[in-house]
Scaffold this active site. Structure first.
Site, mmCIF file in Angstrom:
data_model
loop_
_atom_site.group_PDB
_atom_site.id
_atom_site.type_symbol
_atom_site.label_atom_id
_atom_site.label_comp_id
_atom_site.label_asym_id
_atom_site.label_seq_id
_atom_site.Cartn_x
_atom_site.Cartn_y
_atom_site.Cartn_z
ATOM 1 N N LYS A 167 -7.322 -0.472 11.642
ATOM 2 C CA LYS A 167 -6.520 -1.037 10.488
ATOM 3 C C LYS A 167 -5.471 -0.301 10.197
ATOM 4 O O LYS A 167 -4.311 -0.731 9.564
ATOM 5 C CB LYS A 167 -7.681 -0.857 9.430
ATOM 6 C CG LYS A 167 -6.957 -1.767 8.024
ATOM 7 C CD LYS A 167 -6.496 -0.817 7.084
ATOM 8 C CE LYS A 167 -6.064 -1.478 5.698
ATOM 9 N NZ LYS A 167 -5.214 -0.770 4.763
ATOM 10 N N HIS A 214 -2.817 9.716 -1.232
ATOM 11 C CA HIS A 214 -2.904 8.367 -1.797
ATOM 12 C C HIS A 214 -2.910 8.563 -3.289
ATOM 13 O O HIS A 214 -2.463 7.643 -4.117
ATOM 14 C CB HIS A 214 -4.229 7.747 -1.466
ATOM 15 C CG HIS A 214 -4.123 6.875 -0.132
ATOM 16 N ND1 HIS A 214 -3.562 5.603 -0.450
ATOM 17 C CD2 HIS A 214 -4.628 6.863 1.018
ATOM 18 C CE1 HIS A 214 -3.603 4.930 0.624
ATOM 19 N NE2 HIS A 214 -4.211 5.818 1.547
ATOM 20 N N ASP A 255 4.439 -14.108 12.252
ATOM 21 C CA ASP A 255 3.142 -14.587 11.716
ATOM 22 C C ASP A 255 2.171 -13.547 11.857
ATOM 23 O O ASP A 255 1.586 -13.249 13.146
ATOM 24 C CB ASP A 255 2.554 -15.897 12.713
ATOM 25 C CG ASP A 255 1.481 -16.497 12.542
ATOM 26 O OD1 ASP A 255 0.567 -15.680 11.645
ATOM 27 O OD2 ASP A 255 0.938 -17.578 12.892
ATOM 28 N N GLU A 283 0.973 -1.190 0.095
ATOM 29 C CA GLU A 283 -0.051 0.059 0.154
ATOM 30 C C GLU A 283 0.935 1.293 -0.050
ATOM 31 O O GLU A 283 1.778 1.548 0.707
ATOM 32 C CB GLU A 283 -0.909 -0.004 1.218
ATOM 33 C CG GLU A 283 -1.889 1.291 1.458
ATOM 34 C CD GLU A 283 -2.878 1.054 2.611
ATOM 35 O OE1 GLU A 283 -3.248 0.047 2.762
ATOM 36 O OE2 GLU A 283 -3.382 2.150 2.733
#
Ligand code: MEV
Length: 432
Positions: free
Chosen positions: A270, A384, A286, A80
């Site tokens: 998030k 972005h 992990d 991202e």
């Protein structure tokens, strides 16, 4: 000694960045190569079943981080755009006031044993607790490399699940110190060893024997204090300027939204995981386990909420705090077999799993601040868009310097679409 300040890094070519990293980091030239080398196919084919190859993602370096007074160059594996830039920028603001202060607990994992068909729960629980010392010694008597490194069984807890789709049952928690490992294998093995003894003592039947990913006895916490004047900036949309107080209060109001509303908290968290996962992946850990632990912890009060807290101190400075479970290791598992993961750990010069967790939680906090600052001011689309435009330009077939030219044109036009990228590219290639 490592410096995490490499001015102009963003504008360098790829080779120049690698050279600058070699100068700034403790890595030897050979280790630097390993950091970005693809995983060898024969290693990959021994790591998972049915392997047919490997899949690569961008690896970038987050700059400007100071954690507990030490500069650290942070490797991040992520697809991202804006994440590495955002974390680096916030780390730069934080370092004006000493960077991040971070702590971690002892590396205690929880293993669970589900005990069914127990007739007298109270007596069973009492018996397990009475014989705790003997049971812990029994678990520890097994040959284990962890034990020789100072880890091992630390405690037993008994829980009673009064209501479930199959009715009541008993749960035993084995608290296990895994030292510098992530520890899943060690904990699962220890639970399996303990199970027959628990059956003898309780008269029940041990069903599941498995670690819990809600590793809330293995926590990491980062805090930062950003001087309010450092938050002021002039935006790129219509040259709007924001005072430090406006940005600070905007961040606190954005946090309040996540604190109160699970729909917002999911997105807020998030954003935190945007900082956490890339370092977890770069170090061969992990990330599903970390994600599971983070979100379960965010819901610990039975209402899902923000993992971070933002406030102001008496001097009006912005104060950020992030505390969450972070079960990461620096030995064993993929960390051991993946040469890039080993190089990533060396790059950060971490000597213990706790130290790695302290860096990771600091990156999570920086990333959260980057997202909230953007959302509370110009919105995230501006940042972005320019990076997204580059990806669209590449997907449309642009290469070399044309990537930047096509992307810039789309950003100027505020139309970032594949069909437009192809048109611009065609025109540029034909010299129009
Ligand atoms: C995007 O990947 C992450 C954000 O949505 C996080 C947030 O909203 O806080 C920008």
């Amino acid at each position: 000694m490592t410096t995490s300040r490499i001015p102009g890094f963003y504008d360098l070519t790829l080779d120049e960045r690698r050279a600058a990293l070699a100068d700034a980091s403790p890595l030897s030239p050979g280790e630097l190569i390993r950091l970005t080398d693809p995983l060898a196919l024969d290693v990959a084919s021994h790591m998972v079943e049915n392997a047919i190859g490997t899949f690569s993602l961008p690896l970038g370096i987050a700059l400007n981080f100071t954690v507990n007074g030490r500069d650290v160059l942070v490797p991040m594996v992520i697809e991202e755009p804006s994440v590495i830039a955002g974390a680096s920028f916030m780390a730069k603001l934080a370092r004006t006031n000493g960077g991040f202060t971070a702590t971690s607990t002892e590396p205690l994992m929880i293993g669970q044993l589900q005990v069914l068909d127990v007739e007298d729960v109270n007596t069973a629980a009492e018996q397990v607790l009475t014989r705790k010392a003997e049971l812990l010694t029994y678990v520890d008597a097994a040959e284990s490399s962890l034990k020789s490194r100072g880890g091992g069984a630390r405690d037993l807890e008994v829980r009673w699940i009064a209501e479930s789709p199959i009715g009541k049952f008993l749960v035993i928690h084995l608290i296990y110190d895994v030292r510098d490992a992530m520890g899943a294998n060690a904990v699962n093995t220890a639970c399996e060893r303990l199970a027959p003894r628990i059956e003898e003592i309780t008269g029940g039947r041990v069903h599941l024997k498995i670690l819990s990913n809600l590793s809330d006895k293995r926590m990491a916490k980062a805090t930062c204090v950003i001087p309010v004047k450092e938050l002021a900036f002039v935006g790129q949309i219509a040259n709007l300027s924001y005072t430090g107080e406006e940005v600070r209060d905007g961040i606190i109001a954005a946090y309040a939204f996540a604190a109160a509303d699970p729909y917002r908290a999911a997105t807020h968290n998030k954003g935190i995981m945007n900082g956490i996962d890339p370092v977890v992946i770069a170090t061969g850990n992990d990330w599903r386990a970390i994600e599971a632990g983070a979100h379960a912890y965010a819901a610990r009060s039975s209402k899902y909420t923000s993992l971070s807290i933002w406030s102001k101190d008496d001097d009006g400075n912005l104060v950020g705090e992030l505390e969450m479970p972070l079960a990461v290791g620096i030995v064993g598992g993929a960390t051991k077999v993946h040469p890039a993961a080993q190089a990533a750990i060396k790059l950060m010069d971490v000597k213990s799993a706790g130290e790695l967790a302290e860096i990771i939680v600091s990156v999570g906090l920086a990333q959260n601040m980057a997202a909230l600052r953007a959302l509370a001011t110009e919105g995230i689309q501006r940042g972005h868009m320019s990076l997204h435009a580059r990806q669209v330009a590449i997907a449309a077939g642009a290469s070399g310097e044309l990537i930047e030219r096509v992307a810039s044109r789309m950003a100027e036009e505020r139309i970032v679409r594949m069909d437009r990228a192809k048109e611009i590219l065609k025109a540029m290639e034909s010299g129009k």
